[in-house]
Design a protein around this motif. Structure first.
Motif, mmCIF file in Angstrom:
data_model
loop_
_atom_site.group_PDB
_atom_site.id
_atom_site.type_symbol
_atom_site.label_atom_id
_atom_site.label_comp_id
_atom_site.label_asym_id
_atom_site.label_seq_id
_atom_site.Cartn_x
_atom_site.Cartn_y
_atom_site.Cartn_z
ATOM 1 N N ASN A 52 0.804 -1.222 0.000
ATOM 2 C CA ASN A 52 0.000 0.000 0.000
ATOM 3 C C ASN A 52 0.836 1.270 0.000
ATOM 4 N N PRO A 81 2.559 2.804 -2.351
ATOM 5 C CA PRO A 81 2.288 3.731 -3.452
ATOM 6 C C PRO A 81 1.020 4.565 -3.214
ATOM 7 N N ASN A 82 0.109 4.057 -2.396
ATOM 8 C CA ASN A 82 -1.126 4.774 -2.141
ATOM 9 C C ASN A 82 -1.002 5.751 -0.975
ATOM 10 N N GLU A 83 0.183 5.919 -0.442
ATOM 11 C CA GLU A 83 0.389 6.808 0.704
ATOM 12 C C GLU A 83 0.022 8.250 0.356
ATOM 13 N N GLU A 84 0.361 8.689 -0.850
ATOM 14 C CA GLU A 84 0.028 10.065 -1.254
ATOM 15 C C GLU A 84 -1.497 10.245 -1.280
ATOM 16 N N ASN A 85 -2.209 9.267 -1.808
ATOM 17 C CA ASN A 85 -3.664 9.340 -1.836
ATOM 18 C C ASN A 85 -4.235 9.337 -0.426
ATOM 19 N N ARG A 86 -3.638 8.535 0.455
ATOM 20 C CA ARG A 86 -4.104 8.469 1.838
ATOM 21 C C ARG A 86 -3.935 9.819 2.521
#
Length: 56
Positions: free
Chosen positions: A26, A28-33
């Motif tokens: 997950n 790569p999804n840190e920016e979205n989070r």
């Protein structure tokens, strides 16, 4: 030894391994989070302002 047997014999190690896998999967999804957290804070502020406006 099958995977299910390993999970039954080593539940803590299995969970730690799964946690690391989830973290790296997950990442790569840190920016979205982070964006969602900011949007959630903004939404919360707007809802509080609306609540105060209705009460006042």
């Amino acid at each position: 030894m099958s995977e299910e047997e390993y999970k039954q014999l080593h539940p803590i190690l299995t969970q730690v391994t799964q946690t690391y896998v989830d973290l790296y999967t997950n990442k790569p999804n840190e920016e979205n989070r982070q964006k969602l957290i900011k949007l959630e804070a903004l939404l919360h502020d707007k809802l509080e302002a609306l609540k105060k406006a209705r009460e006042g």
